[in-house]
Design an enzyme around this catalytic site. Structure first.
Site, PDB file in Angstrom:
ATOM      1  N   LYS A 125       3.635   8.133  -7.069  1.00  0.00           N
ATOM      2  CA  LYS A 125       4.468   7.330  -7.995  1.00  0.00           C
ATOM      3  C   LYS A 125       5.437   8.236  -8.727  1.00  0.00           C
ATOM      4  O   LYS A 125       5.513   8.275  -9.958  1.00  0.00           O
ATOM      5  CB  LYS A 125       3.610   6.509  -8.942  1.00  0.00           C
ATOM      6  CG  LYS A 125       2.758   5.487  -8.208  1.00  0.00           C
ATOM      7  CD  LYS A 125       2.192   4.411  -9.118  1.00  0.00           C
ATOM      8  CE  LYS A 125       1.389   3.428  -8.315  1.00  0.00           C
ATOM      9  NZ  LYS A 125       0.148   3.965  -7.744  1.00  0.00           N
TER      10      LYS A 125
ATOM     11  N   ALA B  81       8.162   9.987 -10.614  1.00  0.00           N
ATOM     12  CA  ALA B  81       8.910   9.345 -11.708  1.00  0.00           C
ATOM     13  C   ALA B  81       9.504  10.375 -12.652  1.00  0.00           C
ATOM     14  O   ALA B  81       9.214  10.382 -13.845  1.00  0.00           O
ATOM     15  CB  ALA B  81       7.988   8.394 -12.479  1.00  0.00           C
TER      16      ALA B  81
ATOM     17  N   ILE C 126      12.953  13.519 -13.301  1.00  0.00           N
ATOM     18  CA  ILE C 126      14.384  13.778 -13.086  1.00  0.00           C
ATOM     19  C   ILE C 126      14.586  14.136 -11.609  1.00  0.00           C
ATOM     20  O   ILE C 126      13.613  14.509 -10.925  1.00  0.00           O
ATOM     21  CB  ILE C 126      14.910  14.913 -13.998  1.00  0.00           C
ATOM     22  CG1 ILE C 126      14.163  16.227 -13.697  1.00  0.00           C
ATOM     23  CG2 ILE C 126      14.803  14.524 -15.464  1.00  0.00           C
ATOM     24  CD1 ILE C 126      14.811  17.452 -14.318  1.00  0.00           C
ATOM     25  N   PRO C 127      15.801  14.027 -11.117  1.00  0.00           N
ATOM     26  CA  PRO C 127      16.007  14.248  -9.680  1.00  0.00           C
ATOM     27  C   PRO C 127      15.444  15.563  -9.159  1.00  0.00           C
ATOM     28  O   PRO C 127      14.780  15.583  -8.114  1.00  0.00           O
ATOM     29  CB  PRO C 127      17.533  14.187  -9.531  1.00  0.00           C
ATOM     30  CG  PRO C 127      17.968  13.277 -10.634  1.00  0.00           C
ATOM     31  CD  PRO C 127      17.055  13.560 -11.784  1.00  0.00           C
TER      32      PRO C 127
ATOM     33  N   THR D 251      13.016  17.513 -10.212  1.00  0.00           N
ATOM     34  CA  THR D 251      11.552  17.529 -10.167  1.00  0.00           C
ATOM     35  C   THR D 251      11.048  16.579  -9.082  1.00  0.00           C
ATOM     36  O   THR D 251      10.100  16.897  -8.353  1.00  0.00           O
ATOM     37  CB  THR D 251      10.977  17.159 -11.554  1.00  0.00           C
ATOM     38  OG1 THR D 251      11.601  17.995 -12.524  1.00  0.00           O
ATOM     39  CG2 THR D 251       9.478  17.347 -11.601  1.00  0.00           C
TER      40      THR D 251
ATOM     41  N   SER E 193       0.311  -4.273  -9.727  1.00  0.00           N
ATOM     42  CA  SER E 193      -0.599  -5.396  -9.492  1.00  0.00           C
ATOM     43  C   SER E 193      -1.519  -5.715 -10.671  1.00  0.00           C
ATOM     44  O   SER E 193      -2.133  -6.776 -10.699  1.00  0.00           O
ATOM     45  CB  SER E 193      -1.464  -5.090  -8.262  1.00  0.00           C
ATOM     46  OG  SER E 193      -2.170  -3.882  -8.451  1.00  0.00           O
TER      47      SER E 193
ATOM     48  N   GLY F 280      -8.850  -8.806  -7.167  1.00  0.00           N
ATOM     49  CA  GLY F 280      -8.890 -10.268  -7.122  1.00  0.00           C
ATOM     50  C   GLY F 280      -7.849 -10.936  -6.244  1.00  0.00           C
ATOM     51  O   GLY F 280      -7.856 -12.153  -6.097  1.00  0.00           O
TER      52      GLY F 280
HETATM   53  P1  BMP Z   1      -8.173  -0.995  -4.951  1.00  0.00           P
HETATM   54  O1  BMP Z   1      -8.133  -1.829  -3.651  1.00  0.00           O
HETATM   55  O2  BMP Z   1      -9.395  -0.152  -5.083  1.00  0.00           O
HETATM   56  O3  BMP Z   1      -7.886  -1.822  -6.173  1.00  0.00           O
HETATM   57  O4  BMP Z   1      -7.004   0.085  -4.817  1.00  0.00           O
HETATM   58  C1  BMP Z   1      -5.657  -0.235  -4.869  1.00  0.00           C
HETATM   59  C2  BMP Z   1      -4.845   1.023  -4.704  1.00  0.00           C
HETATM   60  O5  BMP Z   1      -3.464   0.708  -4.806  1.00  0.00           O
HETATM   61  C3  BMP Z   1      -5.108   2.112  -5.738  1.00  0.00           C
HETATM   62  O6  BMP Z   1      -4.903   3.361  -5.124  1.00  0.00           O
HETATM   63  C4  BMP Z   1      -4.019   1.883  -6.779  1.00  0.00           C
HETATM   64  O7  BMP Z   1      -3.674   3.068  -7.455  1.00  0.00           O
HETATM   65  C5  BMP Z   1      -2.875   1.417  -5.893  1.00  0.00           C
HETATM   66  N1  BMP Z   1      -1.899   0.516  -6.560  1.00  0.00           N
HETATM   67  C6  BMP Z   1      -2.303  -0.657  -7.159  1.00  0.00           C
HETATM   68  O8  BMP Z   1      -3.486  -0.994  -7.182  1.00  0.00           O
HETATM   69  N2  BMP Z   1      -1.346  -1.469  -7.716  1.00  0.00           N
HETATM   70  C7  BMP Z   1      -0.031  -1.163  -7.715  1.00  0.00           C
HETATM   71  O9  BMP Z   1       0.759  -1.941  -8.201  1.00  0.00           O
HETATM   72  C8  BMP Z   1       0.380   0.028  -7.092  1.00  0.00           C
HETATM   73  C9  BMP Z   1      -0.575   0.853  -6.509  1.00  0.00           C
HETATM   74  O10 BMP Z   1      -0.192   1.950  -5.902  1.00  0.00           O
END
Ligand code: BMP
Length: 213
Positions: free
Chosen positions: A62, A64, A66-67, A69, A117, A175
């Protein structure tokens, strides 16, 4: 990335031995492995190299920053063998372009996070998700990350990104429904705990794949 199973295994375990055992045991049940901070910080970057010898690896850092880095981070993980990297859109176009350029140098994929999510993503990310998706298109990313916990958001993001790839976490432990996410337009499901945390991970992966048939 092949599209046989439509499953990306999120490998959030914290030892290299455990990770490699799972990858070998579950081969055939996934199209790629997603490795992020929990495993890389515990096991070192070597785990990316060793896993990449068995399966395509998407590095979920993920990114995030500066360019410059961002470029250094992508260089480290793609140089170690990952075939894709995940970056955040919110630092802006120049930061994302740095990831895109480095990914292109390695022949690797760039995936951009649009809306996460978990419930907390509703506060800052959801109102900006459409802009993030548009930015992913502008920088010519391979695809985006969109939430299986909110299939209607996958549908919206699909309408913005056309036929770019959607990889979607949130199935099982968080879920979300696998079928609903795929029906809404996800190309791949990212699944972690409900597989690697199961008593019999291969059985759990097999059962999930069966529900998708
Ligand atoms: P799990 O099925 O155990 O919940 O894992 C989901 C994976 O996806 C984890 O590695 C989490 O960091 C990643 N993830 C997420 O759950 N939601 C997002 O929006 C982005 C993700 O990278």
């Amino acid at each position: 990335m092949k599209k046989d199973t439509r499953l990306i295994l999120a490998l959030d375990v914290t030892s290299k031995e455990h990770a490699l055992t799972l990858v070998k045991e579950l081969q055939g049940y996934f199209d790629a492995v997603k490795i992020g901070y929990p495993l890389i910080l515990s096991a070192g970057l070597d785990v990316v190299k060793e896993t990449s010898a068995i399966s395509p690896v998407i590095a979920d850092l993920k990114v995030a920053d500066i360019p410059n880095t961002n470029r250094l981070i992508c260089q480290a993980v793609l140089g170690a063998g990952a075939s894709g990297v995940i970056a955040q859109a919110f630092p802006g176009k120049d930061s994302l372009l740095a990831c895109k350029e480095n990914a292109a140098d390695h022949g690797a994929d760039l995936f951009v996070v649009t809306e996460m999510s978990h419930p907390g993503a509703e506060l800052f990310m959801a109102p900006l998700a459409e802009k993030m998706a548009r930015l992913a298109v502008e920088v010519d990313a391979t695809g985006v990350v969109a939430p299986a916990t909110r299939p209607n958001r996958i549908r919206l993001i699909r309408s913005i990104i056309g036929d770019r790839i959607i990889i979607s976490p949130g199935v099982g432990a968080q879920g979300g429904s696998a079928i609903a996410a795929l029906e809404a337009g996800a190309d791949y499901l990212i699944v972690g705990r409900s597989i690697y945390g199961a008593k019999r991970p291969a059985e759990s992966a097999r059962m999930l794949l069966e529900t998708l048939l």
